[in-house]
Design a protein around this motif. Structure first.
Motif, PDB file in Angstrom:
ATOM      1  N   ILE A   7     -34.200  12.341 107.438  1.00  0.00           N
ATOM      2  CA  ILE A   7     -35.184  13.289 106.931  1.00  0.00           C
ATOM      3  C   ILE A   7     -34.813  14.674 107.442  1.00  0.00           C
ATOM      4  N   THR A   9     -35.835  19.033 107.105  1.00  0.00           N
ATOM      5  CA  THR A   9     -36.878  19.982 106.736  1.00  0.00           C
ATOM      6  C   THR A   9     -36.269  21.382 106.702  1.00  0.00           C
ATOM      7  N   GLU A 143     -29.121  15.378  98.657  1.00  0.00           N
ATOM      8  CA  GLU A 143     -30.481  15.501  99.168  1.00  0.00           C
ATOM      9  C   GLU A 143     -31.465  15.430  98.015  1.00  0.00           C
ATOM     10  N   VAL A 146     -38.557  14.243  99.478  1.00  0.00           N
ATOM     11  CA  VAL A 146     -39.150  12.978  99.907  1.00  0.00           C
ATOM     12  C   VAL A 146     -40.153  12.461  98.881  1.00  0.00           C
ATOM     13  N   ASP A 147     -40.922  13.345  98.283  1.00  0.00           N
ATOM     14  CA  ASP A 147     -41.905  12.911  97.281  1.00  0.00           C
ATOM     15  C   ASP A 147     -41.236  12.202  96.107  1.00  0.00           C
ATOM     16  N   ARG A 150     -40.324   8.710  97.303  1.00  0.00           N
ATOM     17  CA  ARG A 150     -41.537   7.877  97.379  1.00  0.00           C
ATOM     18  C   ARG A 150     -41.981   7.433  95.997  1.00  0.00           C
ATOM     19  N   LEU A 178     -38.956   7.155 105.677  1.00  0.00           N
ATOM     20  CA  LEU A 178     -39.807   8.124 104.987  1.00  0.00           C
ATOM     21  C   LEU A 178     -41.129   8.355 105.722  1.00  0.00           C
ATOM     22  N   ALA A 181     -41.372  11.522 107.760  1.00  0.00           N
ATOM     23  CA  ALA A 181     -41.452  12.826 107.079  1.00  0.00           C
ATOM     24  C   ALA A 181     -42.881  13.327 107.121  1.00  0.00           C
ATOM     25  N   PRO A 187     -40.201  18.318 103.284  1.00  0.00           N
ATOM     26  CA  PRO A 187     -39.231  17.318 103.759  1.00  0.00           C
ATOM     27  C   PRO A 187     -38.382  16.784 102.609  1.00  0.00           C
ATOM     28  N   ARG A 188     -37.141  16.477 102.957  1.00  0.00           N
ATOM     29  CA  ARG A 188     -36.224  15.925 101.964  1.00  0.00           C
ATOM     30  C   ARG A 188     -35.387  14.832 102.620  1.00  0.00           C
ATOM     31  N   LEU A 189     -34.933  13.916 101.807  1.00  0.00           N
ATOM     32  CA  LEU A 189     -34.020  12.883 102.271  1.00  0.00           C
ATOM     33  C   LEU A 189     -32.609  13.411 102.062  1.00  0.00           C
TER      34      LEU A 189
END
Length: 192
Positions: A7, A9, A143, A146-147, A150, A178, A181, A187-189
């Protein structure tokens, strides 16, 4: 070649606080971490140089389970050390060490690793299978917010594709990653 998912940011894109410490201070800090780890039953020193025979630049330490005052006292309340530890605790990250200069000073910084170490290290073939099951392009680096990840994990088709690709176990580990995060700071993966 392994691929690490973590994760990230916006704070990772900026220079964070750094503290210069001595080798003696690092040794005392490792001793404190070992003692506190034994007392609490958790591992606070990751790749401890005394145990693993490695140099300090491979060392990461968990500071979130400790009181800031306990660490600050060890470093004579050095403001730079307090800034690093406070940032790491706020962001739920570990701290890391590397050579600061030729004179032997050691830099202490906030690590990219989460405090609990939920990062996902996979062989490239497994990483590509995971990305494909999520419906993302299988690149060795990238990248995604995160949303978006999910949302993909919530789709039943993703679980079916992961089962076919033999990547079902990685979805659970990704889901655990996740959870680290936060809801702010975009936030990003990331993987590389």
């Amino acid at each position: 070649m392994p691929v690490t998912f973590r994760i990230a940011t916006d704070a990772d894109d900026r220079d964070g606080p750094t503290a210069a410490i001595s080798a003696c201070q690092l040794a005392a800090f490792c001793t404190l971490l070992r003692q506190e780890g034994e007392r609490s039953g958790i591992i606070l020193v990751v790749l401890d140089p005394e145990v693993a025979g490695l140099t300090f630049d491979h060392l990461e330490a968990r500071v979130c389970p400790l009181a800031l005052a306990t660490i600050a006292r060890l470093f004579d309340y050095d403001e730079a050390v307090i800034a690093v530890v406070e940032e790491a605790q706020f962001r739920r990250r570990r701290i890391t060490f590397h050579p600061a200069n030729q004179a032997g000073a050691i830099a202490m910084e906030v690590a990219l690793t989460s405090d609990l170490g939920h990062e996902l290290d996979l062989a490239s073939s497994n990483a590509f299978a995971l990305l494909e099951s999520l419906g993302f392009r299988p690149d060795s680096a990238g990248e995604i917010p995160v949303d978006a990840v999910r949302a993909r994990l919530a789709q039943p088709a993703v679980r079916r594709r992961a089962a076919v690709a033999g990547a079902s176990a990685y979805l659970d580990r990704l889901d655990r990653l996740l959870t680290t995060a936060g809801l702010d700071d975009a936030p990003r993966l990331e993987w590389a």
